[in-house]
Design a protein around this motif. Sequence first.
Motif, PDB file in Angstrom:
ATOM      1  N   SER A 176       0.568  -1.070  -0.053  1.00 45.73           N
ATOM      2  CA  SER A 176       0.029  -0.164  -0.033  1.00 45.73           C
ATOM      3  C   SER A 176       1.063   0.829  -0.204  1.00 45.73           C
ATOM      4  CB  SER A 176      -1.023   0.191   1.088  1.00 45.73           C
ATOM      5  OG  SER A 176      -2.088  -1.094   1.218  1.00 45.73           O
ATOM      6  N   CYS A 177       0.454   2.585  -0.906  1.00 45.95           N
ATOM      7  CA  CYS A 177       1.587   3.088  -0.879  1.00 45.95           C
ATOM      8  C   CYS A 177       1.606   3.868   0.587  1.00 45.95           C
ATOM      9  CB  CYS A 177       0.624   4.450  -1.795  1.00 45.95           C
ATOM     10  SG  CYS A 177       1.722   5.969  -2.116  1.00 45.95           S
ATOM     11  N   GLN A 178       2.912   4.638   0.650  1.00 42.95           N
ATOM     12  CA  GLN A 178       2.307   5.203   2.377  1.00 42.95           C
ATOM     13  C   GLN A 178       2.736   6.064   2.625  1.00 42.95           C
ATOM     14  OE1 GLN A 178       6.511   3.494   3.862  1.00 42.95           O
ATOM     15  NE2 GLN A 178       6.059   2.251   2.502  1.00 42.95           N
ATOM     16  N   GLY A 179       2.570   6.900   1.281  1.00 44.81           N
ATOM     17  CA  GLY A 179       1.775   8.296   1.259  1.00 44.81           C
ATOM     18  C   GLY A 179       0.610   8.566   0.705  1.00 44.81           C
ATOM     19  N   CYS A 180      -0.228   8.219  -0.352  1.00 44.34           N
ATOM     20  CA  CYS A 180      -1.920   7.889   0.102  1.00 44.34           C
ATOM     21  C   CYS A 180      -2.833   7.088   0.416  1.00 44.34           C
ATOM     22  CB  CYS A 180      -2.169   9.057  -1.261  1.00 44.34           C
ATOM     23  SG  CYS A 180      -1.940   7.345  -2.640  1.00 44.34           S
ATOM     24  N   GLY A 181      -2.138   5.647   0.889  1.00 44.54           N
ATOM     25  CA  GLY A 181      -2.860   4.496   0.982  1.00 44.54           C
ATOM     26  C   GLY A 181      -3.161   3.283   0.251  1.00 44.54           C
ATOM     27  N   SER A 239       6.521   4.163  -8.727  1.00 43.54           N
ATOM     28  CA  SER A 239       5.824   4.892  -8.477  1.00 43.54           C
ATOM     29  C   SER A 239       4.198   4.775  -7.810  1.00 43.54           C
ATOM     30  CB  SER A 239       5.618   5.787  -8.926  1.00 43.54           C
ATOM     31  OG  SER A 239       6.996   6.579  -9.586  1.00 43.54           O
ATOM     32  N   CYS A 240       3.617   5.163  -7.164  1.00 46.11           N
ATOM     33  CA  CYS A 240       2.153   4.715  -6.807  1.00 46.11           C
ATOM     34  C   CYS A 240       1.222   5.157  -8.091  1.00 46.11           C
ATOM     35  CB  CYS A 240       1.586   5.369  -5.283  1.00 46.11           C
ATOM     36  SG  CYS A 240       0.319   5.988  -5.318  1.00 46.11           S
ATOM     37  N   PRO A 241       0.860   4.529  -8.308  1.00 46.76           N
ATOM     38  CA  PRO A 241      -0.294   5.075  -9.467  1.00 46.76           C
ATOM     39  C   PRO A 241      -1.210   6.107  -9.058  1.00 46.76           C
ATOM     40  CG  PRO A 241      -1.254   3.105  -9.084  1.00 46.76           C
ATOM     41  CD  PRO A 241       0.240   3.250  -8.255  1.00 46.76           C
ATOM     42  N   GLU A 242      -1.749   6.829  -8.048  1.00 45.14           N
ATOM     43  CA  GLU A 242      -2.304   7.166  -7.335  1.00 45.14           C
ATOM     44  C   GLU A 242      -2.311   8.609  -6.977  1.00 45.14           C
ATOM     45  OE1 GLU A 242      -6.024   7.406  -7.236  1.00 45.14           O
ATOM     46  OE2 GLU A 242      -5.596   5.395  -8.498  1.00 45.14           O
ATOM     47  N   CYS A 243      -0.846   8.409  -6.514  1.00 41.44           N
ATOM     48  CA  CYS A 243      -0.358   9.754  -6.066  1.00 41.44           C
ATOM     49  C   CYS A 243       1.254  10.536  -6.662  1.00 41.44           C
ATOM     50  CB  CYS A 243       0.047  10.138  -4.569  1.00 41.44           C
ATOM     51  SG  CYS A 243       1.294   8.943  -3.380  1.00 41.44           S
ATOM     52  N   GLN A 244       1.654   9.259  -6.975  1.00 37.58           N
ATOM     53  CA  GLN A 244       3.377   9.023  -8.008  1.00 37.58           C
ATOM     54  C   GLN A 244       4.428   9.125  -6.722  1.00 37.58           C
ATOM     55  OE1 GLN A 244       3.056   9.179 -10.649  1.00 37.58           O
ATOM     56  NE2 GLN A 244       0.781   9.121 -10.894  1.00 37.58           N
TER      57      GLN A 244
HETATM   58 ZN   LIG Z   1      -0.030   6.862  -3.444  1.00 32.89          ZN
END
Ligand SMILES: [Zn+2]
Length: 96
Positions: A49-54, A65-70
């Motif tokens: 899970s993205c550690q920035g946006c989850g 990179s996270c596909p949601e928040c990069q």
């Molecule tokens: Zn993210």
Amino acid sequence: MSNCACGGGHHAGGGGPFSEGRELVDFVAQAHGGAKRNAPIPGGGLATSCQGCGAPFTLTTFVGSCPECQGVHAVAPPRSDDAANIQFAGLGYRLP
Ligand SMILES: [Zn+2]
């Protein structure tokens, strides 16, 4: 890194496979002249899970990179058998 509480001596000389956070991301991104950066993780990648946006995503390369928040995440090749070892570079970080 000033918030590492591990007490170990592994920070000598800068980044390494046991660094954390952005330091680890930088290390992997620059390892082998950048050759590891886009190399596929054996076994098809690590679900995380993205550690920035989850957002859930699969890290398929050692730096990804996270596909949601990069948000940029990376895992050191010697530790790529466990998603718990994935490090997050922090919001706003962009690869050099
Ligand atoms: Zn993210």
